[in-house]
Scaffold this active site. Sequence first.
Site, PDB file in Angstrom:
ATOM      1  N   LYS A  42     -11.630  14.200   9.056  1.00  0.00           N
ATOM      2  CA  LYS A  42     -11.079  15.405   8.473  1.00  0.00           C
ATOM      3  C   LYS A  42     -10.002  15.067   7.454  1.00  0.00           C
ATOM      4  O   LYS A  42      -9.548  15.907   6.701  1.00  0.00           O
ATOM      5  CB  LYS A  42     -10.456  16.277   9.584  1.00  0.00           C
ATOM      6  N   ASP A  99      -8.702   9.718   2.867  1.00  0.00           N
ATOM      7  CA  ASP A  99      -7.280  10.032   2.730  1.00  0.00           C
ATOM      8  C   ASP A  99      -6.450   8.792   2.420  1.00  0.00           C
ATOM      9  O   ASP A  99      -5.602   8.803   1.536  1.00  0.00           O
ATOM     10  CB  ASP A  99      -6.762  10.750   3.998  1.00  0.00           C
ATOM     11  N   ASP A 102      -6.129   1.710   4.700  1.00  0.00           N
ATOM     12  CA  ASP A 102      -5.215   0.926   5.536  1.00  0.00           C
ATOM     13  C   ASP A 102      -5.796  -0.486   5.632  1.00  0.00           C
ATOM     14  O   ASP A 102      -5.594  -1.303   4.738  1.00  0.00           O
ATOM     15  CB  ASP A 102      -5.063   1.633   6.885  1.00  0.00           C
ATOM     16  N   LYS A 130      -2.074   1.687   1.558  1.00  0.00           N
ATOM     17  CA  LYS A 130      -0.928   0.944   2.096  1.00  0.00           C
ATOM     18  C   LYS A 130      -0.822  -0.404   1.414  1.00  0.00           C
ATOM     19  O   LYS A 130      -1.829  -1.083   1.191  1.00  0.00           O
ATOM     20  CB  LYS A 130      -1.062   0.783   3.601  1.00  0.00           C
ATOM     21  N   PHE A 151       3.316   4.587   9.103  1.00  0.00           N
ATOM     22  CA  PHE A 151       2.412   5.668   9.489  1.00  0.00           C
ATOM     23  C   PHE A 151       2.864   6.987   8.876  1.00  0.00           C
ATOM     24  O   PHE A 151       3.997   7.418   9.081  1.00  0.00           O
ATOM     25  CB  PHE A 151       2.348   5.785  11.015  1.00  0.00           C
ATOM     26  N   VAL A 152       1.969   7.617   8.120  1.00  0.00           N
ATOM     27  CA  VAL A 152       2.321   8.858   7.423  1.00  0.00           C
ATOM     28  C   VAL A 152       1.439  10.018   7.879  1.00  0.00           C
ATOM     29  O   VAL A 152       0.331   9.817   8.383  1.00  0.00           O
ATOM     30  CB  VAL A 152       2.211   8.690   5.888  1.00  0.00           C
ATOM     31  N   ASP A 158      -3.216  13.259   9.854  1.00  0.00           N
ATOM     32  CA  ASP A 158      -2.751  13.817  11.118  1.00  0.00           C
ATOM     33  C   ASP A 158      -2.034  12.806  11.984  1.00  0.00           C
ATOM     34  O   ASP A 158      -2.147  11.587  11.798  1.00  0.00           O
ATOM     35  CB  ASP A 158      -3.960  14.332  11.908  1.00  0.00           C
ATOM     36  N   ARG A 164      -1.822  18.122   9.568  1.00  0.00           N
ATOM     37  CA  ARG A 164      -2.697  17.977   8.392  1.00  0.00           C
ATOM     38  C   ARG A 164      -2.350  18.984   7.302  1.00  0.00           C
ATOM     39  O   ARG A 164      -2.597  18.739   6.126  1.00  0.00           O
ATOM     40  CB  ARG A 164      -4.160  18.190   8.783  1.00  0.00           C
TER      41      ARG A 164
HETATM   42  P1  5GP Z   1      -8.767   1.730   7.716  1.00  0.00           P
HETATM   43  O1  5GP Z   1     -10.180   1.723   8.163  1.00  0.00           O
HETATM   44  O2  5GP Z   1      -8.593   1.557   6.214  1.00  0.00           O
HETATM   45  O3  5GP Z   1      -7.904   0.801   8.501  1.00  0.00           O
HETATM   46  O4  5GP Z   1      -8.165   3.127   8.112  1.00  0.00           O
HETATM   47  C1  5GP Z   1      -8.527   4.253   7.469  1.00  0.00           C
HETATM   48  C2  5GP Z   1      -8.319   5.444   8.376  1.00  0.00           C
HETATM   49  O5  5GP Z   1      -7.236   5.248   9.300  1.00  0.00           O
HETATM   50  C3  5GP Z   1      -7.925   6.635   7.527  1.00  0.00           C
HETATM   51  O6  5GP Z   1      -9.050   7.387   7.173  1.00  0.00           O
HETATM   52  C4  5GP Z   1      -7.008   7.404   8.426  1.00  0.00           C
HETATM   53  O7  5GP Z   1      -7.763   8.308   9.202  1.00  0.00           O
HETATM   54  C5  5GP Z   1      -6.412   6.379   9.362  1.00  0.00           C
HETATM   55  N1  5GP Z   1      -5.050   5.978   8.962  1.00  0.00           N
HETATM   56  C6  5GP Z   1      -4.658   4.784   8.481  1.00  0.00           C
HETATM   57  N2  5GP Z   1      -3.345   4.772   8.219  1.00  0.00           N
HETATM   58  C7  5GP Z   1      -2.888   6.003   8.559  1.00  0.00           C
HETATM   59  C8  5GP Z   1      -1.585   6.631   8.502  1.00  0.00           C
HETATM   60  O8  5GP Z   1      -0.563   6.075   8.095  1.00  0.00           O
HETATM   61  N3  5GP Z   1      -1.520   7.926   8.932  1.00  0.00           N
HETATM   62  C9  5GP Z   1      -2.611   8.611   9.402  1.00  0.00           C
HETATM   63  N4  5GP Z   1      -2.410   9.856   9.796  1.00  0.00           N
HETATM   64  N5  5GP Z   1      -3.844   8.050   9.460  1.00  0.00           N
HETATM   65  C10 5GP Z   1      -3.967   6.771   9.036  1.00  0.00           C
HETATM   66 MG    MG Z   2      -8.088   9.987  10.118  1.00  0.00          MG
END
Ligand code: 5GP
Ligand code: MG
Length: 178
Positions: A42, A99, A102, A130, A151-152, A158, A164
């Site tokens: 979402k 969104d 990471d 990030k 973490f944001v 969320d 959100r």
């Molecule tokens: P990745 O697969 O790149 O590690 O993570 C991507 C997903 O992790 C994003 O779509 C998001 O849902 C979640 N995520 C990563 N960092 C954050 C953060 O700082 N805050 C939130 N709310 N979700 C995050």
């Molecule tokens: Mg997410």
Amino acid sequence: MRNDIERVLIDEEVIVKRLDGMAMDIERDFPAGTLVVIILLKGALVFAADLLRRVPRVLEIECLNVTSYHGGVESSGKVDFPDRHFPEVRGRHVLLLDDILDTGRTLHAVKRRLTEEGAVAVHTAVLLAKDKPRSEEVGADYVGFEIGDEFVVGYGLDYQGKYRNLPYVGVLKLTATV
Ligand code: 5GP
Ligand code: MG
């Protein structure tokens, strides 16, 4: 809700101004024709709604659920596709929206799946990335803002399903996360 926020990182006016620029970049870069946009639910909902209304082109919009975070503040590392339906992308140019970048595992896994499903090209756009080391293959083509490794929440992002709808991106107070 504002009382739960420690710090506003990026406010609404700054976000929408940046989206104007991202939309222009996307419009300029993609070959003429209808583009398929896939919104990762979402988290990318709010970003996508505001970005896509700025792209002056015929778009087909699809949504896709992926689970990787499971509601906490640490990435689980595994990416699942819980939907029974997967968007039809064979022979299409795809723009994939998330969104935040990471570790990059989510975008990488979805991109690979879209390529397996026959997409001609897959480009990726994220509101946030990030600032942390990642291998070249897991970047995003369009990044709204680079942020620190914290973490944001807000603007689609969320914490345990909440926050959100905040119109800005911010950092939660630690007391709100316990
Ligand atoms: P990745 O697969 O790149 O590690 O993570 C991507 C997903 O992790 C994003 O779509 C998001 O849902 C979640 N995520 C990563 N960092 C954050 C953060 O700082 N805050 C939130 N709310 N979700 C995050
Ligand atoms: Mg997410």
